[in-house]
Enzyme design. Structure first.
Site, PDB file in Angstrom:
ATOM      1  N   GLU A  45      67.410 -43.648  -5.853  1.00  0.00           N
ATOM      2  CA  GLU A  45      68.277 -44.289  -4.855  1.00  0.00           C
ATOM      3  C   GLU A  45      68.113 -43.618  -3.494  1.00  0.00           C
ATOM      4  O   GLU A  45      68.052 -44.284  -2.453  1.00  0.00           O
ATOM      5  CB  GLU A  45      69.731 -44.204  -5.295  1.00  0.00           C
ATOM      6  CG  GLU A  45      70.705 -44.850  -4.308  1.00  0.00           C
ATOM      7  CD  GLU A  45      72.104 -44.278  -4.394  1.00  0.00           C
ATOM      8  OE1 GLU A  45      72.906 -44.564  -3.487  1.00  0.00           O
ATOM      9  OE2 GLU A  45      72.390 -43.538  -5.352  1.00  0.00           O
ATOM     10  N   ASP A  49      66.741 -45.783  -0.346  1.00  0.00           N
ATOM     11  CA  ASP A  49      67.534 -45.966   0.869  1.00  0.00           C
ATOM     12  C   ASP A  49      66.663 -45.776   2.107  1.00  0.00           C
ATOM     13  O   ASP A  49      66.737 -46.552   3.065  1.00  0.00           O
ATOM     14  CB  ASP A  49      68.700 -44.976   0.876  1.00  0.00           C
ATOM     15  CG  ASP A  49      69.517 -45.053   2.153  1.00  0.00           C
ATOM     16  OD1 ASP A  49      70.226 -46.052   2.349  1.00  0.00           O
ATOM     17  OD2 ASP A  49      69.432 -44.112   2.972  1.00  0.00           O
ATOM     18  N   ASP A 117      73.447 -49.602  -5.167  1.00  0.00           N
ATOM     19  CA  ASP A 117      72.689 -48.370  -5.424  1.00  0.00           C
ATOM     20  C   ASP A 117      71.461 -48.666  -6.284  1.00  0.00           C
ATOM     21  O   ASP A 117      70.361 -48.157  -6.027  1.00  0.00           O
ATOM     22  CB  ASP A 117      73.568 -47.346  -6.152  1.00  0.00           C
ATOM     23  CG  ASP A 117      74.764 -46.903  -5.322  1.00  0.00           C
ATOM     24  OD1 ASP A 117      74.742 -47.100  -4.095  1.00  0.00           O
ATOM     25  OD2 ASP A 117      75.716 -46.365  -5.912  1.00  0.00           O
ATOM     26  N   GLU A 120      68.489 -50.132  -4.410  1.00  0.00           N
ATOM     27  CA  GLU A 120      67.677 -49.136  -3.707  1.00  0.00           C
ATOM     28  C   GLU A 120      66.810 -48.336  -4.675  1.00  0.00           C
ATOM     29  O   GLU A 120      65.660 -48.000  -4.353  1.00  0.00           O
ATOM     30  CB  GLU A 120      68.579 -48.205  -2.902  1.00  0.00           C
ATOM     31  CG  GLU A 120      69.246 -48.911  -1.725  1.00  0.00           C
ATOM     32  CD  GLU A 120      70.155 -48.006  -0.930  1.00  0.00           C
ATOM     33  OE1 GLU A 120      70.421 -48.322   0.242  1.00  0.00           O
ATOM     34  OE2 GLU A 120      70.616 -46.973  -1.473  1.00  0.00           O
TER      35      GLU A 120
END
Length: 216
Positions: A45, A49, A117, A120
């Site tokens: 994650e 991101d 989450d 990502e």
């Protein structure tokens, strides 16, 4: 649903087949199940991101003639947990995520922003399994299909209401499709306001928003 079925369904929904299934398995596993498998999605994650921020920043820089503040606002809408959660819900493979009971609500749905989450972490898994271009191809498709999720307000209706009260005329939009995006313009007297989006609807909404901001 057994583990292999989960992997096959996720791959089918996102349109990408992993060479190393371990990346995907890690990406869809929540830390509430770490005791059982020894890994979870959080590190992916973190990477995903950054990949998402880079893609959206590049897209807006190349296609939107706006100042830094305006670009930041649009980017925050495109990468928000609310938007990413709705994307996962539309892709319809929530049951494939490996999570503990504490992560699901009374109806069995995953709580809070965890779906965003996971989006990502899946991006990072694709990146590690292939390259940045494969991730960008996936994101172009995602934002083109789900561009309407980014616009929370109906700016076209608001602009129409304003113009009917002040000029008794309806706004007219001129929208064209380019290779990677839609471009829409709306003219008010001598001024032309422009919007760029991943769908016709999104481009027209952004053009209307820019027109309203100039009128207020």
């Amino acid at each position: 649903m057994i583990l292999n079925e989960k992997i096959i369904k996720v791959e089918s929904k996102i349109g990408y087949t992993f060479n190393n299934k371990c990346y995907l398995l890690e990406a869809i596993t929540h830390k509430s199940c770490t005791v059982d498998c020894g890994y979870d999605y959080e590190r992916l994650e973190f990477l995903g991101d950054a990949v998402l921020q880079l893609y959206v920043s590049q897209f807006l820089y190349r296609n939107e003639n706006l100042d830094q503040g305006q670009l930041t606002v649009i980017r925050s809408q495109m990468v928000s947990r609310k938007t990413l959660t709705k994307v996962i819900e539309r892709l319809d493979f929530e049951e494939c995520f490996i999570v503990g009971k504490s992560v699901r609500d009374e109806e069995g749905k995953i709580k809070g922003s965890f779906l965003g989450d996971f989006f990502e972490s899946i991006l990072a898994a694709i990146y590690l399994d292939s390259d940045l271009q494969k991730v960008y191809k996936f994101l172009r498709k995602i934002y083109k299909i789900n561009g309407d999720l980014i616009i929370d307000e109906d700016y076209k209706s608001k602009l129409q209401e304003i113009l009917l009260k002040t000029t008794k005329k309806l706004p007219k939009y001129d929208t064209i499709q380019n290779d990677e995006y839609y471009e829409s313009t709306v003219q008010l007297n001598e001024d032309v306001f422009r919007g760029i989006g991943n769908s016709k609807k999104e481009a027209e909404q952004i053009a209307a928003k820019n027109a309203i901001e100039a009128l207020i």
